[in-house]
Design a protein around this motif. Structure first.
Motif, PDB file in Angstrom:
ATOM      1  N   ALA A 194      35.879 -69.718   4.181  1.00 50.21           N
ATOM      2  CA  ALA A 194      36.247 -68.308   4.295  1.00 50.21           C
ATOM      3  C   ALA A 194      37.207 -67.920   3.174  1.00 50.21           C
ATOM      4  O   ALA A 194      38.421 -67.897   3.366  1.00 50.21           O
ATOM      5  CB  ALA A 194      36.875 -68.029   5.655  1.00 50.21           C
ATOM      6  N   PRO A 195      36.692 -67.588   1.993  1.00 50.06           N
ATOM      7  CA  PRO A 195      37.563 -67.232   0.878  1.00 50.06           C
ATOM      8  C   PRO A 195      37.950 -65.761   0.838  1.00 50.06           C
ATOM      9  O   PRO A 195      38.795 -65.373   0.024  1.00 50.06           O
ATOM     10  CB  PRO A 195      36.706 -67.585  -0.347  1.00 50.06           C
ATOM     11  N   ALA A 196      37.318 -64.926   1.678  1.00 42.93           N
ATOM     12  CA  ALA A 196      37.582 -63.494   1.626  1.00 42.93           C
ATOM     13  C   ALA A 196      37.431 -62.884   3.009  1.00 42.93           C
ATOM     14  O   ALA A 196      36.770 -63.446   3.887  1.00 42.93           O
ATOM     15  CB  ALA A 196      36.638 -62.818   0.634  1.00 42.93           C
ATOM     16  N   TRP A 197      38.038 -61.718   3.182  1.00 41.82           N
ATOM     17  CA  TRP A 197      38.003 -61.022   4.463  1.00 41.82           C
ATOM     18  C   TRP A 197      38.168 -59.528   4.201  1.00 41.82           C
ATOM     19  O   TRP A 197      38.470 -59.111   3.076  1.00 41.82           O
ATOM     20  CB  TRP A 197      39.107 -61.529   5.392  1.00 41.82           C
ATOM     21  N   VAL A 198      38.004 -58.729   5.250  1.00 41.59           N
ATOM     22  CA  VAL A 198      38.052 -57.276   5.117  1.00 41.59           C
ATOM     23  C   VAL A 198      38.877 -56.683   6.259  1.00 41.59           C
ATOM     24  O   VAL A 198      38.607 -56.955   7.426  1.00 41.59           O
ATOM     25  CB  VAL A 198      36.628 -56.680   5.143  1.00 41.59           C
ATOM     26  N   PRO A 199      39.901 -55.878   5.956  1.00 47.26           N
ATOM     27  CA  PRO A 199      40.693 -55.238   7.017  1.00 47.26           C
ATOM     28  C   PRO A 199      39.869 -54.226   7.810  1.00 47.26           C
ATOM     29  O   PRO A 199      38.854 -53.712   7.332  1.00 47.26           O
ATOM     30  CB  PRO A 199      41.812 -54.530   6.236  1.00 47.26           C
ATOM     31  N   ASP A 200      40.336 -53.929   9.012  1.00 47.66           N
ATOM     32  CA  ASP A 200      39.642 -53.011   9.917  1.00 47.66           C
ATOM     33  C   ASP A 200      40.609 -51.926  10.382  1.00 47.66           C
ATOM     34  O   ASP A 200      41.065 -51.941  11.526  1.00 47.66           O
ATOM     35  CB  ASP A 200      39.092 -53.783  11.122  1.00 47.66           C
ATOM     36  N   PRO A 201      40.931 -50.969   9.517  1.00 48.77           N
ATOM     37  CA  PRO A 201      41.833 -49.893   9.934  1.00 48.77           C
ATOM     38  C   PRO A 201      41.100 -48.871  10.789  1.00 48.77           C
ATOM     39  O   PRO A 201      39.894 -48.982  11.031  1.00 48.77           O
ATOM     40  CB  PRO A 201      42.251 -49.279   8.593  1.00 48.77           C
ATOM     41  N   GLY A 202      41.818 -47.864  11.232  1.00 48.19           N
ATOM     42  CA  GLY A 202      41.173 -46.700  11.809  1.00 48.19           C
ATOM     43  C   GLY A 202      40.833 -45.724  10.695  1.00 48.19           C
ATOM     44  O   GLY A 202      41.584 -45.585   9.732  1.00 48.19           O
ATOM     45  N   ASP A 203      39.694 -45.054  10.810  1.00 47.98           N
ATOM     46  CA  ASP A 203      39.244 -44.062   9.827  1.00 47.98           C
ATOM     47  C   ASP A 203      39.156 -42.726  10.556  1.00 47.98           C
ATOM     48  O   ASP A 203      38.484 -42.626  11.586  1.00 47.98           O
ATOM     49  CB  ASP A 203      37.864 -44.398   9.276  1.00 47.98           C
ATOM     50  N   TYR A 204      39.776 -41.676  10.007  1.00 49.44           N
ATOM     51  CA  TYR A 204      39.754 -40.400  10.716  1.00 49.44           C
ATOM     52  C   TYR A 204      39.618 -39.230   9.746  1.00 49.44           C
ATOM     53  O   TYR A 204      39.937 -39.336   8.561  1.00 49.44           O
ATOM     54  CB  TYR A 204      41.014 -40.236  11.577  1.00 49.44           C
TER      55      TYR A 204
END
Length: 469
Positions: A166-176
């Motif tokens: 797992a060399p990379a990941w992606v944040p999961d913010p709220g989108d509005y």
């Protein structure tokens, strides 16, 4: 099964094939305009000759990235690396939803691609993939300690095997959509789940626009449901890998989701695919979603006015916590049938050394598991080089690692959690109660009745235990 992977194939294919998800986001909306030109040059990249001589062919199977510009860069880039090291590289892209069934079919046949990229933890494949501890060890030697978030999404603490890299990941913010939330007094978006319910219900009542937290058999619903559970202090397992789903906290979370659906959503959320919430937000049909930045990035190209109206929030606070599941957790796996594992591992090290280029070419969608490789990430987030208006729109992602966690929290992404994720137990639990089919208490009890045998099965096989303690 002959290959040691005993997860029920018929059930697996049923649940992973229920929806043909769109892999690449096609945002709705008009206006056009094309992608804003970057304000600076891309990082130059790095090349380190392999430690051993390589030859032959290397085949990759991977998702179609939600930021299409990434794939336009990646394919020639990896083939160029292959030409430098004497390996003929081929790349096949398929929709994310097709990856589990395709991977399982190749494992069954004991032939197929040498290297497969998933975007969620896949610990359930552990019996059928190579241990990548050597890749992690070498990467840490070169680039420093891997983020714990990524380590806990790719290692089995019981067997001490890295079932994935797992060399990379992606944040999961709220989108509005700010234009929808400002009239209800929340121009900066909701900060808590209670804000989401109050503001979302008011927006639906006065402006006719629902919000979008999915309860469907797809990845975003899986992530959203876990975030809500954690915010209430609930979880599927504890640190010792014991099932603790049936709790008062889980029941409260399910009751809340039912209210949220009844007051602020419509039945579409029960049949979404992975692109539905992105498309709805970009089209002005949704006021809020839990997702990455891909819908906004696409809107920058297709509808700049909409893009200017999309903003982001940190995870919503609940009674106990404010925590988000990583939207995408890269899990590169090398199946036991791989014919060129040496080249696969060398490519993963090359990829890791170029995580700054990966982040850039994904337009800051992909974040590094080895932060030292991308020293300019915070600077890019504070002043987006790809045309954000305002330029600091992504600044809140600068500390995303502090509020992001792994599937399986507060434990790791073990084999049992992998199967629970793949069979969509959690979104189904929320959906049954929200639709009024059963009470919240019954939905939770039924979900735990599904989860417990899964844990028992993997525990009996020695693949989960007591969290490695």
């Amino acid at each position: 099964m002959a290959n040691g992977f005993e997860f029920d194939r018929r059930r697996f294919l049923q649940v992973t094939g229920l929806a043909a998800l769109g892999g690449a986001l096609v945002a709705c909306g008009g206006g056009g305009g094309g992608a804003p030109a970057p304000t600076q040059a891309a990082p130059p990249g790095a090349f380190t000759p392999p430690s051993t001589s390589l030859s032959g062919a290397l085949s990759l199977l991977m998702w179609s990235h939600f930021v299409p510009a990434h794939d336009a860069w990646f394919d020639p880039w990896v083939k160029d690396w292959g030409s430098k090291v004497g390996v003929a590289v081929t790349v096949d892209h398929i929709n994310y939803a097709e990856l589990p069934a395709r991977t399982q079919a190749e494992i069954q046949a004991k032939q197929g691609h040498d290297l497969i990229l998933h975007i969620a933890p896949v610990p359930q494949y552990e019996p059928s993939v190579l241990d990548l501890t050597d890749v992690v060890t070498e990467a840490e030697k070169r680039h420093g300690t891997q983020l714990d978030l990524c380590r806990r999404s790719s290692v089995n603490p019981t067997t001490r095997k890295f079932f994935a890299y797992a060399p990379a990941w992606v944040p999961d913010p709220g989108d509005y959509r700010q234009s929808l939330w400002a009239p209800v007094g929340l121009a900066n978006g909701p900060a808590s789940w209670d804000d989401l319910l109050r503001g979302g219900a008011e927006i639906k009542r006065t402006q006719g626009v629902q919000l979008g937290v999915g309860m469907s058999q797809e990845i975003d619903s899986n992530m959203a449901g876990r975030a809500l559970l954690w915010s209430y202090g609930a979880s599927i397992q504890n640190e010792a890998e014991e099932v603790v789903l049936n709790s008062p906290e889980t029941v409260e979370a399910v009751e809340f989701m039912s209210r949220l659906y009844q007051q602020a959503m419509t039945p579409e959320v029960f049949s979404w695919n992975a692109a539905s919430n992105n498309q709805g937000l970009a089209a002005g049909q949704l006021s809020y979603i839990l997702n990455s930045i891909s819908a906004w990035r696409t809107s920058q190209e297709t509808d700049p006015e909409t893009a200017h109206d999309i903003f982001f929030t940190a995870p919503l606070r609940g009674p106990a916590d404010a925590r988000a599941a990583s939207h995408v957790m890269y899990n590169w796996i090398v199946p036991n049938h791989a014919t060129n594992p040496a080249a696969a591992k060398e490519f993963l090290l090359h990829y890791t050394a170029n995580l700054d280029v990966v982040a850039w070419q994904s337009k800051l969608y992909d974040f590094p598991a080895y932060p030292d490789v991308v020293p300019d990430l915070k600077k890019w987030l504070d002043a987006d080089p790809f045309g954000a208006q305002p330029p600091g729109k992504l600044a809140l992602l600068g500390d995303a690692v502090s509020w992001s966690t792994n599937v399986g929290y507060p434990g790791t992404a073990n084999t049992a959690e992998g199967e629970v994720f793949a069979t969509f137990v959690i979104p189904n639990m929320f959906a049954r109660a929200a639709r009024g089919e059963v009470s919240a208490q019954q939905a939770v009890a039924d979900a735990e009745a599904q989860v417990t045998p899964i844990f028992d099965n993997w525990r009996a096989r020695g693949l989960i235990g007591t969290g490695g303690r």
